[in-house]
Write a protein that holds these residues in place. Sequence first.
Motif, PDB file in Angstrom:
ATOM      1  N   GLY A 110       6.551  14.758  12.999  1.00 53.20           N
ATOM      2  CA  GLY A 110       6.405  14.896  14.452  1.00 53.20           C
ATOM      3  C   GLY A 110       4.976  14.591  14.873  1.00 53.20           C
ATOM      4  N   ALA A 111       4.006  15.105  14.080  1.00 57.76           N
ATOM      5  CA  ALA A 111       2.598  14.925  14.462  1.00 57.76           C
ATOM      6  C   ALA A 111       2.201  13.448  14.402  1.00 57.76           C
ATOM      7  CB  ALA A 111       1.693  15.768  13.568  1.00 57.76           C
ATOM      8  N   ILE A 112       2.672  12.738  13.390  1.00 58.84           N
ATOM      9  CA  ILE A 112       2.217  11.340  13.286  1.00 58.84           C
ATOM     10  C   ILE A 112       2.823  10.483  14.400  1.00 58.84           C
ATOM     11  CG2 ILE A 112       3.911  10.301  11.674  1.00 58.84           C
ATOM     12  CD1 ILE A 112       1.070   9.372  10.256  1.00 58.84           C
ATOM     13  N   LEU A 113       3.942  10.938  14.934  1.00 54.01           N
ATOM     14  CA  LEU A 113       4.561  10.183  16.035  1.00 54.01           C
ATOM     15  C   LEU A 113       4.328  10.863  17.396  1.00 54.01           C
ATOM     16  CD1 LEU A 113       7.939   9.269  14.266  1.00 54.01           C
ATOM     17  CD2 LEU A 113       6.080   7.702  14.843  1.00 54.01           C
TER      18      LEU A 113
ATOM     19  N   LEU B  62      -3.374   9.801  13.082  1.00 55.01           N
ATOM     20  CA  LEU B  62      -3.560  10.224  11.703  1.00 55.01           C
ATOM     21  C   LEU B  62      -4.454  11.458  11.603  1.00 55.01           C
ATOM     22  CD1 LEU B  62      -3.492   9.787   8.687  1.00 55.01           C
ATOM     23  CD2 LEU B  62      -5.415   8.249   8.967  1.00 55.01           C
ATOM     24  N   GLN B  63      -5.539  11.467  12.380  1.00 51.81           N
ATOM     25  CA  GLN B  63      -6.426  12.630  12.353  1.00 51.81           C
ATOM     26  C   GLN B  63      -5.686  13.874  12.819  1.00 51.81           C
ATOM     27  OE1 GLN B  63      -9.599  11.190  14.892  1.00 51.81           O
ATOM     28  NE2 GLN B  63     -10.855  10.697  13.117  1.00 51.81           N
ATOM     29  N   VAL B  64      -4.920  13.714  13.890  1.00 50.51           N
ATOM     30  CA  VAL B  64      -4.174  14.857  14.425  1.00 50.51           C
ATOM     31  C   VAL B  64      -3.162  15.349  13.380  1.00 50.51           C
ATOM     32  CG1 VAL B  64      -2.507  15.551  16.205  1.00 50.51           C
ATOM     33  CG2 VAL B  64      -4.498  14.181  16.832  1.00 50.51           C
TER      34      VAL B  64
ATOM     35  N   MET C 133       0.830  -1.211   0.000  1.00 53.57           N
ATOM     36  CA  MET C 133       0.000   0.000   0.000  1.00 53.57           C
ATOM     37  C   MET C 133       0.860   1.256   0.000  1.00 53.57           C
ATOM     38  SD  MET C 133      -3.298  -1.130   2.253  1.00 53.57           S
ATOM     39  CE  MET C 133      -4.327   0.217   1.738  1.00 53.57           C
ATOM     40  N   GLU C 134       1.972   1.202   0.707  1.00 51.69           N
ATOM     41  CA  GLU C 134       2.845   2.384   0.710  1.00 51.69           C
ATOM     42  C   GLU C 134       3.458   2.613  -0.674  1.00 51.69           C
ATOM     43  OE1 GLU C 134       5.591   2.502   4.026  1.00 51.69           O
ATOM     44  OE2 GLU C 134       3.961   2.168   5.443  1.00 51.69           O
ATOM     45  N   GLU C 135       3.817   1.506  -1.336  1.00 49.52           N
ATOM     46  CA  GLU C 135       4.412   1.656  -2.676  1.00 49.52           C
ATOM     47  C   GLU C 135       3.390   2.170  -3.692  1.00 49.52           C
ATOM     48  OE1 GLU C 135       6.102  -2.182  -3.530  1.00 49.52           O
ATOM     49  OE2 GLU C 135       7.504  -1.912  -1.864  1.00 49.52           O
ATOM     50  N   SER C 136       2.130   1.754  -3.524  1.00 50.71           N
ATOM     51  CA  SER C 136       1.123   2.146  -4.515  1.00 50.71           C
ATOM     52  C   SER C 136       0.508   3.510  -4.230  1.00 50.71           C
ATOM     53  CB  SER C 136      -0.036   1.148  -4.542  1.00 50.71           C
ATOM     54  OG  SER C 136       0.402  -0.145  -4.333  1.00 50.71           O
ATOM     55  N   ALA C 137       0.718   4.022  -3.006  1.00 51.20           N
ATOM     56  CA  ALA C 137      -0.041   5.201  -2.575  1.00 51.20           C
ATOM     57  C   ALA C 137       0.101   6.391  -3.528  1.00 51.20           C
ATOM     58  CB  ALA C 137       0.376   5.605  -1.171  1.00 51.20           C
TER      59      ALA C 137
ATOM     60  N   LYS D 198      -9.807   7.002   1.858  1.00 49.03           N
ATOM     61  CA  LYS D 198      -9.777   5.717   2.576  1.00 49.03           C
ATOM     62  C   LYS D 198      -8.400   5.070   2.424  1.00 49.03           C
ATOM     63  CE  LYS D 198     -14.215   4.888   3.724  1.00 49.03           C
ATOM     64  NZ  LYS D 198     -14.716   4.539   5.012  1.00 49.03           N
ATOM     65  N   MET D 199      -7.887   5.146   1.192  1.00 46.64           N
ATOM     66  CA  MET D 199      -6.615   4.483   0.904  1.00 46.64           C
ATOM     67  C   MET D 199      -5.473   5.127   1.694  1.00 46.64           C
ATOM     68  SD  MET D 199      -3.695   4.628  -1.025  1.00 46.64           S
ATOM     69  CE  MET D 199      -4.014   6.011  -2.129  1.00 46.64           C
ATOM     70  N   ILE D 200      -5.422   6.460   1.683  1.00 45.22           N
ATOM     71  CA  ILE D 200      -4.311   7.130   2.369  1.00 45.22           C
ATOM     72  C   ILE D 200      -4.449   6.967   3.884  1.00 45.22           C
ATOM     73  CG2 ILE D 200      -5.348   9.472   2.286  1.00 45.22           C
ATOM     74  CD1 ILE D 200      -1.612   8.684   1.968  1.00 45.22           C
ATOM     75  N   TYR D 201      -5.684   6.979   4.384  1.00 45.22           N
ATOM     76  CA  TYR D 201      -5.868   6.786   5.822  1.00 45.22           C
ATOM     77  C   TYR D 201      -5.461   5.374   6.220  1.00 45.22           C
ATOM     78  CZ  TYR D 201      -8.357  11.207   5.928  1.00 45.22           C
ATOM     79  OH  TYR D 201      -8.677  12.522   5.825  1.00 45.22           O
ATOM     80  N   GLN D 202      -5.885   4.414   5.383  1.00 44.62           N
ATOM     81  CA  GLN D 202      -5.529   3.022   5.697  1.00 44.62           C
ATOM     82  C   GLN D 202      -4.001   2.848   5.689  1.00 44.62           C
ATOM     83  OE1 GLN D 202      -7.868   0.103   6.081  1.00 44.62           O
ATOM     84  NE2 GLN D 202      -5.947  -0.433   7.069  1.00 44.62           N
ATOM     85  N   THR D 203      -3.361   3.430   4.674  1.00 34.63           N
ATOM     86  CA  THR D 203      -1.901   3.318   4.573  1.00 34.63           C
ATOM     87  C   THR D 203      -1.243   3.932   5.811  1.00 34.63           C
ATOM     88  OG1 THR D 203      -2.191   3.671   2.220  1.00 34.63           O
ATOM     89  CG2 THR D 203       0.053   3.754   3.021  1.00 34.63           C
ATOM     90  N   SER D 204      -1.748   5.088   6.221  1.00 36.31           N
ATOM     91  CA  SER D 204      -1.138   5.779   7.361  1.00 36.31           C
ATOM     92  C   SER D 204      -1.346   5.004   8.652  1.00 36.31           C
ATOM     93  CB  SER D 204      -1.744   7.168   7.536  1.00 36.31           C
ATOM     94  OG  SER D 204      -1.818   7.819   6.312  1.00 36.31           O
ATOM     95  N   ILE D 205      -2.524   4.407   8.791  1.00 36.53           N
ATOM     96  CA  ILE D 205      -2.802   3.658  10.014  1.00 36.53           C
ATOM     97  C   ILE D 205      -1.914   2.418  10.075  1.00 36.53           C
ATOM     98  CG2 ILE D 205      -4.567   2.263  11.155  1.00 36.53           C
ATOM     99  CD1 ILE D 205      -6.484   4.555  10.003  1.00 36.53           C
ATOM    100  N   ASN D 206      -1.769   1.750   8.929  1.00 32.02           N
ATOM    101  CA  ASN D 206      -0.848   0.598   8.884  1.00 32.02           C
ATOM    102  C   ASN D 206       0.544   1.036   9.316  1.00 32.02           C
ATOM    103  OD1 ASN D 206      -2.973  -0.719   7.704  1.00 32.02           O
ATOM    104  ND2 ASN D 206      -2.085  -0.824   5.662  1.00 32.02           N
ATOM    105  N   PHE D 207       0.927   2.213   8.836  1.00 31.41           N
ATOM    106  CA  PHE D 207       2.255   2.746   9.143  1.00 31.41           C
ATOM    107  C   PHE D 207       2.422   2.985  10.646  1.00 31.41           C
ATOM    108  CE2 PHE D 207       4.630   6.577  10.176  1.00 31.41           C
ATOM    109  CZ  PHE D 207       5.855   6.341   9.599  1.00 31.41           C
ATOM    110  N   VAL D 208       1.462   3.678  11.242  1.00 33.66           N
ATOM    111  CA  VAL D 208       1.592   3.996  12.672  1.00 33.66           C
ATOM    112  C   VAL D 208       1.583   2.706  13.498  1.00 33.66           C
ATOM    113  CG1 VAL D 208       0.682   5.340  14.605  1.00 33.66           C
ATOM    114  CG2 VAL D 208       0.426   6.200  12.303  1.00 33.66           C
ATOM    115  N   ASP D 209       0.724   1.786  13.117  1.00 32.93           N
ATOM    116  CA  ASP D 209       0.677   0.487  13.797  1.00 32.93           C
ATOM    117  C   ASP D 209       2.050  -0.185  13.733  1.00 32.93           C
ATOM    118  OD1 ASP D 209       0.034  -1.932  14.874  1.00 32.93           O
ATOM    119  OD2 ASP D 209      -1.263  -2.600  13.254  1.00 32.93           O
TER     120      ASP D 209
END
Length: 323
Positions: A182-185, A155-157, A73-77, A93-104
Motif C-alpha cells: 500500500g505504501a509503495i503505491l 520508496l522513502q515513504v 535487477m528484480e531477479e538479482s535483488a 543503492k541496489m534495492i533503492y534503484q530496483t524499487s524506483i525502477n519498479f514504481v516508475d
Amino acid sequence: MEAPEIFIPISLESIEPVIFPDVALYIKTGSNHVLYKSHGRDFSYHDHERLSNNGVEFVFVSKDDMDVITSHMEESAERLLKSDILNSRAKGKMIYQTSINFVDDMFSNPDKTTDLERTKRLIENLMLYLSENPDAIGSLETVMSHNYHTFVHSLQVTSLTLMMHSEAYTLSRDEMLDVGSGAILHDFGKIFVPPEILGKNGKLNDSEIEILKRHPEDGYTFLKNKGVLSPVSLTIVRLHHERCNGSGYPLGLEYRDIPRSAQITGVADIYCTLTTDNQGNKTIPPHIAVQLMRNQMKELFAPNLLDTLEKLVCTEEVQQFIL
Ligand SMILES: [Fe+2]
C-alpha cells in the motif's frame, strides 16, 4: 523529426558488472549523454572501478532498455542482498534503484499493478535490507534526479512506514507485505493528475489544489477495480492524507476512524516531504522536521506515532549523516 532519446540514470553502485544486461551505457558530460559502452561489449569490473574512481555516481541508459534492466535487477535483488558481494551501502543503492525502477514501471504501465507477486517480492527484499541494516534510515538518501521525485518519495515513504510498523508493533510477515504494498503505491492516483499541475513551479491555485487532492480517491478506485490489493493496502492508498483533527481528505475522518497503517503512512509521507525537496536534496535535519510536526502541525498526527518517528530518525548516526 525523430523523438529525442530519453535517458534514465542508474546508480553505478547498483550495477553488477559482467552480468548486467547488455545494453548501451552512457555517461553525462555537461548536458550531453556520451556513449560509454555500446551494446555488444561487456561492462567489466575494470570499467566499474574506473568510473567509480572518477567520481561517476550514475550511468545512463536508454528508456527503451528499462524493461530488461528492471527485470534483471528484480531477479538479482534477493541473491545480492543475501550475498557478500556488495557492502551495505551498495546493497542500499541496489534495492533503492530496483524499487524506483519498479514504481516508475507501475506508474507508466498501470496494468502492471495486477502483478501482486512482483509487488510483494519487492517489498520482501526491501524488508530484508531494512531489517539487516539498522542504520538504513540514515541512508534513505535519494539516488535520482528531480524528475524521479515521485518514485524516490514513494520508496522513502515505504521504507519509513515499514520501519515505524516494525519499531512499534508486531505484525505478521503478510501484514507487513500488505502495508509495504500500500505504501509503495500510496501516490499512485497521481497518474491521473495532469503533469502541468504535478510539475508546476510555484504555488498551485485553488482549482489545481482540488485536482491534486483527488489522487487518494482516484488511486484507490483504480487499484480496487484491479482487484488484487488487500483491504489494508487499499486503505493506505485512500486514507494517507486523513489527519487526526479531521482536516484531511478525502473523507475528513477523525483520529479514531483513521486506520493505524494509513496514519503511519501519512506521518512518513509528511516527514519525507519536509526533509527532502523536489530536487532530491536534503532540506531540514530530522529533529527539526519532527519538532515542526509536533508543534506547528500539532493536531494532525497522533503523538505516539511522532514518538516512534523520533526514535527512528533522530539517532546519532542520522545526525552525523546529515552534517
Ligand atoms: Fe499523497
